[in-house]
Write a protein that holds these residues in place. Structure first.
Motif, PDB file in Angstrom:
ATOM      1  N   TRP A 164      -4.739   6.015   2.855  1.00 10.51           N
ATOM      2  CA  TRP A 164      -4.135   4.746   3.249  1.00 10.51           C
ATOM      3  C   TRP A 164      -2.723   4.576   2.705  1.00 10.51           C
ATOM      4  CZ3 TRP A 164      -8.658   0.681   2.522  1.00 10.51           C
ATOM      5  CH2 TRP A 164      -9.710   1.058   3.349  1.00 10.51           C
ATOM      6  N   ALA A 165      -2.465   5.103   1.540  1.00  9.04           N
ATOM      7  CA  ALA A 165      -1.135   4.954   0.945  1.00  9.04           C
ATOM      8  C   ALA A 165      -0.088   5.704   1.765  1.00  9.04           C
ATOM      9  CB  ALA A 165      -1.151   5.464  -0.499  1.00  9.04           C
ATOM     10  N   SER A 198       0.369   4.086   5.126  1.00  8.26           N
ATOM     11  CA  SER A 198       1.187   2.879   5.044  1.00  8.26           C
ATOM     12  C   SER A 198       2.662   3.234   4.955  1.00  8.26           C
ATOM     13  CB  SER A 198       0.765   2.047   3.827  1.00  8.26           C
ATOM     14  OG  SER A 198      -0.574   1.611   3.950  1.00  8.26           O
ATOM     15  N   TYR A 201      -7.323   3.464  -1.053  1.00 10.06           N
ATOM     16  CA  TYR A 201      -6.085   3.076  -1.734  1.00 10.06           C
ATOM     17  C   TYR A 201      -6.364   2.781  -3.197  1.00 10.06           C
ATOM     18  CZ  TYR A 201      -2.545  -0.281  -3.362  1.00 10.06           C
ATOM     19  OH  TYR A 201      -1.609  -0.952  -4.106  1.00 10.06           O
ATOM     20  N   PHE A 250       0.821  -1.213   0.000  1.00  7.01           N
ATOM     21  CA  PHE A 250       0.000   0.000   0.000  1.00  7.01           C
ATOM     22  C   PHE A 250       0.853   1.261   0.000  1.00  7.01           C
ATOM     23  CE2 PHE A 250      -4.393  -1.381   1.783  1.00  7.01           C
ATOM     24  CZ  PHE A 250      -4.453  -2.379   0.831  1.00  7.01           C
TER      25      PHE A 250
END
Length: 283
Positions: free
Chosen positions: A245-246, A249, A43, A32
């Motif tokens: 989310w990217a 992560s 994502y 991710f």
């Protein structure tokens, strides 16, 4: 069935658990981190280093974590070691169990309740009000790095005390008597015998506290008041509020790498101290 097959059979359940609960989630986080944020959050698959290039945007969270986590660990160690030493070496065996129970009593209460208690103690109606009555005005304790450090030490102190206590309790008291008989002063006995032999307990306690502090969220959120926040707070914001989310992560994976490097350096230092401990044991 051969011995090797039996060993694999015994290790298999723990290995499967490790794979499913740790390796696979970390693999998803790693993948991710090279993606992109979708138009509505979440994502979108991609392969870009943009998220890692944006890491300086969360520099404050990393700085607070890398400063206050080691500082909190050190403060917990400085408080826990004398307490563990007193319990293990100088306390009457009849009282040890009761005193150990008192050390762990705070764990019987939710960390949330304990943190709110510290909000009151460090807030305007607590210690600052008492200091104001004594003529010391405008003292601010809550929502500061000091407040977060106090909460960290209070919350994680038992995790530091017990490993050190176990190491000191297993210490062969005849070594201390021999050191005294040979003319060593109490401080010399502590520095050359007791401390080296308690290194495993110190290492375990510091490792437990430090690793947990690196991912701490609740204490900075409550006692920091949004002014002192850790990477854990940044991750909550990125995953649950910003829904990036990217980037979340990438932040999480970077934190993991920092932890791995820090722990590796720490373990190397402990290994050197262990050599000194073995030398003492041989003597």
């Amino acid at each position: 069935m051969t011995r090797r097959e039996r060993n694999w059979l015994l290790v298999a359940p723990a290995g499967a658990w490790f794979l499913v609960m740790l390796v696979l989630p970390l693999s998803f986080v790693f993948v991710f981190s090279f993606g992109e944020r979708g138009p509505a959050g979440g994502y979108v698959p991609a392969f870009t280093l943009e998220q890692y290039a944006n890491l300086p945007a969360r520099w404050t969270a990393f700085k607070n974590t890398m400063v206050l986590a080691p500082l909190g660990t050190l403060a917990a160690l400085l408080i826990a070691y004398p307490l563990a030493y007193q319990l293990a070496v100088r306390t009457d065996p009849r009282w040890k169990t009761l005193l150990l129970v008192l050390v762990i009593v705070p764990f019987w209460t939710s960390i949330l309740i304990r943190s709110y208690a510290w909000i009151f103690i460090l807030g305007g109606q607590g210690i600052p009000a008492l200091l104001a009555a004594l003529g010391i005005e405008d003292v601010r304790l809550i929502y500061t790095p000091f407040a977060v450090t106090v909460g960290i030490v209070y919350g994680y102190l038992p995790l530091m005390v017990f490993p050190i206590y176990v190491a000191l309790d297993r210490l062969d008291k005849r070594l201390l008597e021999a050191s005294s008989d040979l003319g060593a002063r109490p401080f010399a006995t502590f520095w050359q015998v007791t401390l080296p032999l308690s290194v495993p307990g110190v290492a375990t306690g510091c490792m437990l506290v430090f690793i947990l502090l690196m991912g701490e969220f609740l204490i900075p959120a409550l006692l920091g008041g949004g002014k002192v926040f850790f990477v854990g707070n940044a991750l909550v914001d990125l995953f649950l509020q910003s829904r990036n989310w990217a980037f979340g992560s990438a932040v999480a994976f970077t934190l993991i790498l920092i932890m791995l490097v820090t722990v590796a350096i720490y373990m190397r230092l402990i290994a050197r101290l262990q050599v000194r401990r073995d030398d003492v044991a041989i003597m």
